[in-house]
Design a protein around this motif. Structure first.
Motif, mmCIF file in Angstrom:
data_model
loop_
_atom_site.group_PDB
_atom_site.id
_atom_site.type_symbol
_atom_site.label_atom_id
_atom_site.label_comp_id
_atom_site.label_asym_id
_atom_site.label_seq_id
_atom_site.Cartn_x
_atom_site.Cartn_y
_atom_site.Cartn_z
ATOM 1 N N SER A 246 0.856 -1.268 0.176
ATOM 2 C CA SER A 246 -0.021 0.042 -0.167
ATOM 3 C C SER A 246 1.072 1.232 -0.074
ATOM 4 C CB SER A 246 -0.825 -0.059 1.177
ATOM 5 O OG SER A 246 -0.120 -0.047 2.396
ATOM 6 N N MET A 247 1.891 1.255 0.642
ATOM 7 C CA MET A 247 2.925 2.286 0.922
ATOM 8 C C MET A 247 3.609 2.530 -0.608
ATOM 9 S SD MET A 247 4.507 4.601 2.585
ATOM 10 C CE MET A 247 5.642 5.842 2.271
ATOM 11 N N THR A 248 3.799 1.664 -1.429
ATOM 12 C CA THR A 248 4.245 1.452 -2.613
ATOM 13 C C THR A 248 3.183 2.266 -3.688
ATOM 14 O OG1 THR A 248 5.714 -0.340 -2.671
ATOM 15 C CG2 THR A 248 5.492 0.502 -4.678
ATOM 16 N N SER A 249 2.106 1.886 -3.520
ATOM 17 C CA SER A 249 0.929 2.278 -4.402
ATOM 18 C C SER A 249 0.740 3.690 -4.135
ATOM 19 C CB SER A 249 -0.214 1.139 -4.178
ATOM 20 O OG SER A 249 -0.768 1.352 -2.814
ATOM 21 N N TRP A 250 0.861 3.947 -2.830
ATOM 22 C CA TRP A 250 0.855 5.407 -2.587
ATOM 23 C C TRP A 250 1.591 6.560 -3.049
ATOM 24 C CZ3 TRP A 250 3.057 9.219 0.103
ATOM 25 C CH2 TRP A 250 2.215 10.647 0.428
ATOM 26 N N PHE A 251 2.977 6.110 -2.998
ATOM 27 C CA PHE A 251 3.980 6.901 -3.404
ATOM 28 C C PHE A 251 4.053 6.984 -5.034
ATOM 29 C CE2 PHE A 251 8.385 7.239 -5.028
ATOM 30 C CZ PHE A 251 8.652 8.376 -4.465
ATOM 31 N N LYS A 252 3.922 8.207 -5.428
ATOM 32 C CA LYS A 252 4.005 8.564 -6.941
ATOM 33 C C LYS A 252 5.330 9.038 -7.322
ATOM 34 C CE LYS A 252 -0.520 7.133 -6.612
ATOM 35 N NZ LYS A 252 -0.584 5.722 -7.158
ATOM 36 N N GLY A 253 5.784 8.151 -8.155
ATOM 37 C CA GLY A 253 7.367 8.656 -8.484
ATOM 38 C C GLY A 253 7.349 9.950 -9.370
ATOM 39 N N GLY A 254 6.288 9.887 -10.251
ATOM 40 C CA GLY A 254 6.406 10.952 -11.004
ATOM 41 C C GLY A 254 6.074 12.446 -10.516
ATOM 42 N N ILE A 255 5.291 12.263 -9.516
ATOM 43 C CA ILE A 255 5.140 13.516 -8.791
ATOM 44 C C ILE A 255 6.314 13.943 -8.179
ATOM 45 C CG2 ILE A 255 3.667 14.769 -6.958
ATOM 46 C CD1 ILE A 255 1.162 12.868 -7.865
ATOM 47 N N PHE A 256 6.914 12.788 -7.450
ATOM 48 C CA PHE A 256 7.981 13.213 -6.638
ATOM 49 C C PHE A 256 9.433 13.701 -7.442
ATOM 50 C CE2 PHE A 256 12.348 11.501 -5.176
ATOM 51 C CZ PHE A 256 12.381 12.385 -4.188
ATOM 52 N N VAL A 257 9.320 13.178 -8.653
ATOM 53 C CA VAL A 257 10.526 13.782 -9.599
ATOM 54 C C VAL A 257 10.152 15.002 -9.995
ATOM 55 C CG1 VAL A 257 11.469 13.379 -11.777
ATOM 56 C CG2 VAL A 257 10.995 11.413 -10.345
ATOM 57 N N PRO B 113 -4.497 9.434 -13.503
ATOM 58 C CA PRO B 113 -5.366 8.874 -12.593
ATOM 59 C C PRO B 113 -4.825 8.770 -11.057
ATOM 60 C CG PRO B 113 -3.810 7.558 -13.728
ATOM 61 C CD PRO B 113 -3.778 8.701 -14.437
ATOM 62 N N ILE B 114 -4.708 9.952 -10.663
ATOM 63 C CA ILE B 114 -4.097 9.917 -9.138
ATOM 64 C C ILE B 114 -5.254 11.075 -8.421
ATOM 65 C CG2 ILE B 114 -2.420 10.703 -7.545
ATOM 66 C CD1 ILE B 114 -0.602 10.560 -10.003
ATOM 67 N N LYS B 115 -5.664 10.648 -7.334
ATOM 68 C CA LYS B 115 -6.540 11.399 -6.561
ATOM 69 C C LYS B 115 -6.006 12.797 -6.245
ATOM 70 C CE LYS B 115 -9.205 7.644 -4.071
ATOM 71 N NZ LYS B 115 -9.550 7.182 -2.873
ATOM 72 N N PHE C 60 -3.417 19.120 -17.034
ATOM 73 C CA PHE C 60 -2.540 17.977 -17.045
ATOM 74 C C PHE C 60 -2.423 16.975 -15.795
ATOM 75 C CE2 PHE C 60 1.790 16.086 -17.131
ATOM 76 C CZ PHE C 60 1.676 15.126 -17.869
ATOM 77 N N ILE C 61 -2.103 17.951 -14.944
ATOM 78 C CA ILE C 61 -1.982 17.207 -13.478
ATOM 79 C C ILE C 61 -3.050 16.469 -12.996
ATOM 80 C CG2 ILE C 61 -1.343 17.531 -11.068
ATOM 81 C CD1 ILE C 61 1.186 17.723 -12.779
#
Length: 685
Positions: free
Chosen positions: A3-14, A94-96, A89-90
């Protein structure tokens, strides 16, 4: 873990790394310059023997940094909300929205917290390496770290919250600071305008009773970063808890607004239409208040103040309209402005005509316990023990001030176009409440009959010269008579009996002084320096806390008749003041009508200007060389300008040049106190 992996969004982080990591990096570098570098500099100064106090981790430069970096961080983290293409775009991913928001906030907090932790670690290492344990404690470093983190996170969350209501980056920054300062700023503006509109409203009092606590920016500065010799008062657990609760509430509210905000509001100054009138008329109201106070400051006229209201409101309304409509092409005077104007005219009229009876209201004299009456509210509010507070408890003085106050209310509006002094009245009532007023009182002698009994009272004189009445002869080490312009010519008295006698004589002379002598002076006296022993009961704050006073001065003139007689009997006058032999030149001129106006003009009051009157070749002038006449003049002239600015009839101006370098001084005579030889010269020639 899944669940932690699914919550973390690498694209937003980058994207956040690319957008704002540079802000955190610069923040860290700035902290290095203000803390570790300052510690090294402190160590160097300490080795040179220039430092005798603990190191202060807080500084003015830090204050600028911590109120700037979080706002810049919030602007760039959510900058995509300011353009429709970016926000579409943001939000099409498919991210809440809540997940996107949390990512931004966590990364923003990381950029604010990590630099502080790293800086604190470096400070701990420097403290140990440079052996500064006695000057910088670990608690100091941890407290500094916690305070800075709390400051920056609070401002960051506030800035994010404000950013949800605007679609312009510039407006985002400006509105953040307006939001943080608004309670403080609007209170200042309203208080100052009430001081203009309501006769007697003491806005200075209300601007000095903790008003800085209304804004975190002003509160933090005064508490942690402003100049103070007192130790920094750290946050209590209750205060920290309060800040955390407020931040949590604003955080949750920001999420709600973020979810409701439409992408079409990008580039709009105010994103929610329901708030646009609030912005428009809020700006108009504030600029109106600024305009009124600004013109009042320069013109001291209600008509000019009203003109300031009109000009300020028009400017504010136009700026707000242009900001909202994003165009210069607006109609400056429309229905909305007309409604605002009518409302403000009604409000100002209600206040100015004092429908509630504020101006004529007075407390019941039987309920007054004490009354403060002075030209500065600062001394009443200041808690330092060495500040003189003109607070009267004797019934006679309470009645004197009360009667004066009643007359001021009756004379409302009669003081226009006069030189004035601002006097503050604070009644402390038996029920614990305070009744506070402030008045501009003409300084031309109009109210001399009311000032006189107050200033001639023993209670006033004991406050004014509180040092001389607070000590006993046993506290005195010696008394020195001197004149500051005669190097090395002085007389020191240390005989116990003479000290007791002198102390009593000075007290009696102060008590015997008339109002006129206090205001106008009498002759050219000197200075008495009273040096105290280690048992001194007097304390003074010299920036390092309250310290025992070692000496104080009493300036005397020839209205101190008992002291003058004592000096003559003991042959000490030669040490205490200037004698005729020490005057190289004495000149007297008679003032003409035009001269009198010139002398009383404050803008012209300069010694060189006065001296220029003596240089006119066409002016009749008396040069005095007779020692007895010089002595008589030295002992009887008055100040050219009365301390009270009362209407003394200055008829003659006298100029004395001493034999000590460039030292000279000027006095005056009226028809009532002029020596006969001066009056005779000008009347017969």
């Amino acid at each position: 873990m899944r669940s932690m992996t699914s919550w973390f969004k690498g694209g937003i982080f980058v994207q956040d790394v690319r957008s704002v990591l540079w802000v955190g990096t610069i923040y860290f570098m700035l902290l290095l310059l203000t803390v570790p570098l300052s510690i090294i500099d402190f160590h160097n100064e300490l080795n040179k023997g220039f430092i005798n106090q603990d190191f202060d981790l807080f500084s003015d430069v830090q204050y600028i940094i911590i109120i700037t970096v979080p706002v810049v961080l919030a602007i760039f983290l959510f900058r995509y909300l300011q353009t429709k293409r970016s926000v579409d775009f943001i939000h099409s991913m498919p991210i809440k929205r809540t997940t996107i928001f949390h990512h931004h906030m966590i990364f923003g907090a990381f950029n604010l917290v990590l630099p502080v932790i790293l800086t604190a670690c470096i400070a701990v290492v420097l403290r140990s390496t440079l052996q500064l344990d006695a000057y910088i404690s670990l608690i100091d470093i941890f407290s500094w770290s916690g305070s800075i983190v709390l400051f920056t996170l609070f401002i960051f969350i506030i800035s994010v919250f404000v950013g949800m209501f605007t679609g312009l980056s510039v407006a985002h920054g400006i509105l953040t600071y307006i939001f943080l300062l608004f309670p403080y700023g609007i209170t200042v503006l309203i208080s100052m305008n009430l001081g203009v509109l309501l006769y007697g409203f003491n806005y200075e009092y209300y601007l000095n009773v903790g008003i800085e606590k209304l804004s975190p920016l002003t509160s933090w500065y005064n508490r942690f970063f402003g100049y103070s010799n007192e130790p920094v008062e750290l946050f209590t657990y209750t205060e920290v808890t309060g800040y955390v609760i407020v931040m949590a509430f604003i955080y949750l509210f920001s999420i709600l607004i973020y979810k409701k905000r439409g992408s079409e509001t990008a580039t709009q100054a105010v994103t929610f239409s329901i708030l646009q009138p609030v912005f428009k008329y809020g700006v108009t109201f504030c600029t109106m208040l600024v305009g009124g106070v600004y013109l009042w400051t320069y013109q001291q006229s209600f008509s000019w103040t009203f003109a300031g209201y009109v000009i300020g409101s028009i400017i504010g309304y136009c700026v707000a309209e242009m900001t909202l409509q994003k165009t210069w092409r607006i109609v400056p005077i429309n229905k909305g402005y007309a409604v605002f104007t009518a409302t403000m005219v009604l409000l100002i009229s209600v206040i100015n005509f004092d429908i509630i009876g504020f101006e004529e209201k007075m407390p019941n004299i039987n309920e007054i316990e004490k009354v403060y009456f002075d030209n500065s509210i600062y001394s009443y509010l200041n808690e330092d023990e060495d500040i003189k507070r003109f607070k009267y408890a004797e019934s006679k003085n309470i009645i004197n001030v009360y009667n004066f106050h009643q007359q001021l209310i009756k004379d409302n509006g009669k003081n226009n176009n006069k030189e004035v002094i601002n006097m503050h009245v604070v009644y402390e009532l038996t029920n614990g409440k305070k009744f506070i007023r402030s008045y501009d009182i003409p300084i031309d002698g109009m109210y001399e009959v009311f000032f006189k009994p107050i200033y001639e009272s023993i209670e006033y004189k004991k406050i004014r010269e509180n040092e001389i009445f607070a000590i006993d002869a046993k506290h005195i080490e010696n008394i020195k008579f001197s004149h500051g312009d005669r190097l090395g010519k002085e007389k020191v008295i240390d005989d116990t009996e003479k000290l007791e006698e002198l102390l009593e004589l000075i007290r009696e002379d102060i008590i015997d002084q008339s109002y006129e002598d206090m205001m106008d002076g009498k002759g050219h006296g000197g200075r008495v320096t009273i040096r105290l022993g280690n048992n001194s009961p007097l304390f003074v704050n010299r920036g390092r806390g309250m310290e025992r006073e070692t000496s104080f001065h009493v300036n005397w003139d020839f209205s101190y008749e008992k002291l003058v007689s004592w000096l003559e009997q003991n042959d000490y006058m030669q040490y205490a003041t200037l004698l005729p032999a020490e005057i190289s030149t004495m000149k007297v001129i008679e003032l003409k009508n035009d001269d009198e106006k010139l002398v009383k003009d404050k803008s012209w009051r300069d010694t060189d200007n006065i001296k220029a009157l003596f240089d006119s070749p066409s002016r009749k002038m008396l040069k005095v060389t007779n020692d007895q006449q010089v002595l008589d003049s030295l002992r009887s002239y008055q100040r050219l300008y009365s301390y009270s600015e009362r209407n003394i009839d200055v008829k003659y101006v006298v100029y004395f040049q001493s034999i000590y370098g460039d030292y000279s001084f000027i006095g005056s005579f009226s028809d009532a106190n002029v020596p006969d030889y001066i009056a005779g010269y000008f009347n017969n020639n």
